[in-house]
Design an enzyme around this catalytic site. Structure first.
Site, PDB file in Angstrom:
ATOM      1  N   THR A 159      35.652  35.644  40.139  1.00 38.70           N
ATOM      2  CA  THR A 159      34.826  34.521  40.582  1.00 38.70           C
ATOM      3  C   THR A 159      33.921  34.128  39.431  1.00 38.70           C
ATOM      4  O   THR A 159      33.708  34.893  38.509  1.00 38.70           O
ATOM      5  CB  THR A 159      33.948  34.869  41.802  1.00 38.70           C
ATOM      6  OG1 THR A 159      33.076  35.939  41.418  1.00 38.70           O
ATOM      7  CG2 THR A 159      34.768  35.276  43.005  1.00 38.70           C
ATOM      8  N   CYS A 160      33.384  32.943  39.516  1.00 43.35           N
ATOM      9  CA  CYS A 160      32.529  32.428  38.443  1.00 43.35           C
ATOM     10  C   CYS A 160      31.091  32.877  38.675  1.00 43.35           C
ATOM     11  O   CYS A 160      30.202  32.063  38.835  1.00 43.35           O
ATOM     12  CB  CYS A 160      32.626  30.918  38.376  1.00 43.35           C
ATOM     13  SG  CYS A 160      31.647  30.199  37.054  1.00 43.35           S
TER      14      CYS A 160
END
Lengths: 391, 121
Positions: free
Chosen positions: B119-120
């Site tokens: 995920t960012c």
């Protein structure tokens, strides 16, 4: 993997999609006829390929208001260009000014140098709306400052910074200004010479509407020299075991991405034909609809400026009490809407927005979005907010 | 194996990985609590992890999701896309995300023994 036949693509700040068909067709046509190593062999086709590349350098130089096409350097993308610039320019003991609005493409090279004790660094804070005050940049510059490097437009908030005013400050102080135009190039006019910008980094795959894998650096005239940090073949001065110091090859090692350059050539032509002002204006019309649609729901929090001036058609938001990654997955799985959740590789922006823990959902509009798609996105967000409220 | 620091019964490594003794077995987790070796998974472990993540005993709906995730991962070597998850479980993403406190990525995948998703963050 089975993808739905049609998606509503609202992640254009990451990569514009789809690309104009004309751009893809022209890329293939150019590569089919010219796809040899430019500037290497002395056969006609090689020379023609080189002339084509030089022509695109000249067009990019003009597009960005530069003054020397030989100082248009091709790279993979803006991150690559910023690494070339920062690592090649900054010397031990330098002081650098940047901002908290930056993408990691600026923050990480700078913090890498900071951690190694090579530079000192000051990050100017934007205001709560997401704008940098040129006076803050003025105050941050010291006697030993060797570079001011700033984003032209935030990839999280869409705010377009007052580059001309910041450029005037840098000129007054005699410090080069490097501008990261990753988000703004192709949507708003950029005038390197008029704004006193010494270097700018761009990428082809966002609003320039080109392919991934091509971007570059544009340097202003004789004002800035960048040391070579990568070495190799250039097609010139082969007898010399040291890398050539002549631009643009000084900063280009190895065969360039000709297919990408062909894409840039085609996309510049497309933007010229459509009119950058028209593209921007159309996207902003859709953006206003999106902004107003989301703003009307009290459970949706929008970050940054409310103004439609000096901004790009992108916004970040959160639904109260809901993980933005969950929202983005729901938008994708249930509504066929592609968005980007998280920190958007710009962690310090989220710190001052108060969204550093989970990030936010970003919507970004492109040239092929429609009013119906925007209305669907607003409805989907309202549905998710209502479901979460009642859950 | 890295040299670990003992904290109670757990071994914590410089990488953030943690070796825990659960139900008489030594099991390695990453820093976020995801299994490093999918073969260490068991239904008993899933229930223990569910409790640790603030959930009660897993009901039929949640088991359906966990088993679908595991089966898909075993067959395809990757987690299902959002659309495949929806199609495979028969639940909308809105329902799926509400079944697990940290959503599908944060909790359902953890309970199913799948790798930590990118995920960012």
């Amino acid at each position: 993997m089975n993808f739905p036949k049609k998606i509503i693509y609202l992640d254009n700040a990451a990569t514009t999609f789809p690309k104009p068909r004309e751009v893809l067709a022209e890329m293939i046509e150019t590569y089919s006829s010219l796809g040899v190593s430019p500037g290497r062999g002395s056969y006609d086709l090689g020379l023609e390929a080189e002339a084509f590349v030089e022509g695109v350098r000249a067009r990019l130089c003009e597009f960005f208001g530069g003054d020397d096409p030989r100082r248009v350097i091709f790279g993979y993308n803006a991150t690559d260009a910023l690494n070339t610039l920062i690592l090649g320019l900054v010397k031990p003991g330098c002081h650098v000014v940047s901002s908290r609005l930056e993408h990691n493409s600026v923050l990480r090279p700078l913090h890498h140098l900071l951690e190694r004790g090579v530079i000192r660094l000051d990050l100017v804070a934007g205001d709560e709306k997401g704008f940098i005050d040129p006076a803050d940049v003025d105050r941050a510059i010291r006697h030993e400052t060797c570079l001011v490097v700033l984003t032209h437009a935030s990839n999280v908030l869409g705010t377009v910074q007052p580059a001309a005013e910041i450029g005037a400050v840098c000129r007054k102080k005699g410090v080069p200004l490097a501008l990261d135009v990753t988000q703004s190039a192709g949507l708003v006019p950029i005038d390197m010479a008029g704004w006193h910008v010494s270097a700018l980094a761009f990428t082809g795959h966002k609003s320039l509407l080109g392919p991934t894998g091509i971007g570059g650096l544009v340097l202003a005239g004789e004002r800035l020299d960048i040391s070579t940090t990568r070495f190799g073949g250039t097609g010139v001065e082969s007898r010399n075991l040291l890398h050539t110091q002549t631009y643009p090859h000084r900063l280009e090692a190895g065969t360039i991405n000709l297919l990408g350059v062909a894409g840039l050539s085609a996309s510049l032509r497309y933007i010229g034909r459509e009119g950058m002002k028209n593209i921007y204006s159309r996207e902003m019309d859709l953006f206003r609809r999106l902004y107003d649609g989301l703003k009307s729901n009290p459970r949706i929090r929008l970050y940054g400026t409310e103004s439609m001036d000096n901004r790009l058609p992108l916004l970040s938001c959160n639904i109260e009490g809901t993980n933005p990654q969950d929202v983005s997955d729901i938008l994708d799985g249930d509504f066929g809407i592609a968005t980007r959740a998280g920190l958007h590789c710009a962690p310090l922006v989220h710190e001052f927005m108060g969204s550093a823990a989970k990030g936010a959902v970003r919507f970004s509009i492109g040239p092929f979005n429609t009013l119906e798609e925007i209305d669907s996105a607003c409805q989907a967000m309202n549905d998710i907010a209502e479901f979460r409220r009642s859950a | 194996m890295e040299e670990g620091l003992a904290t109670g019964q757990d071994q914590v490594y410089a990488s953030g990985h943690r070796e825990r003794s659960i139900a008489g077995r030594k099991i390695l987790f990453d820093a976020s609590g995801f299994l490093l070796n999918a073969d260490d998974w068991s239904e008993e472990l899933a229930e223990i992890l569910a409790r640790e993540n603030g959930m009660g005993p897993l009901d039929d709906s949640r088991w359906k999701v966990v088993h679908f995730l595991r089966d898909y991962y075993r067959r395809c070597g990757r987690p299902p896309s959002n659309h495949e998850l929806k199609e495979g479980t028969g639940f909308s993403l809105m329902i799926l995300e509400s079944l697990f406190p940290g959503g599908v990525r944060g909790t359902a995948r953890l309970l199913a023994g799948l790798p930590n998703p990118r995920t960012c963050l």
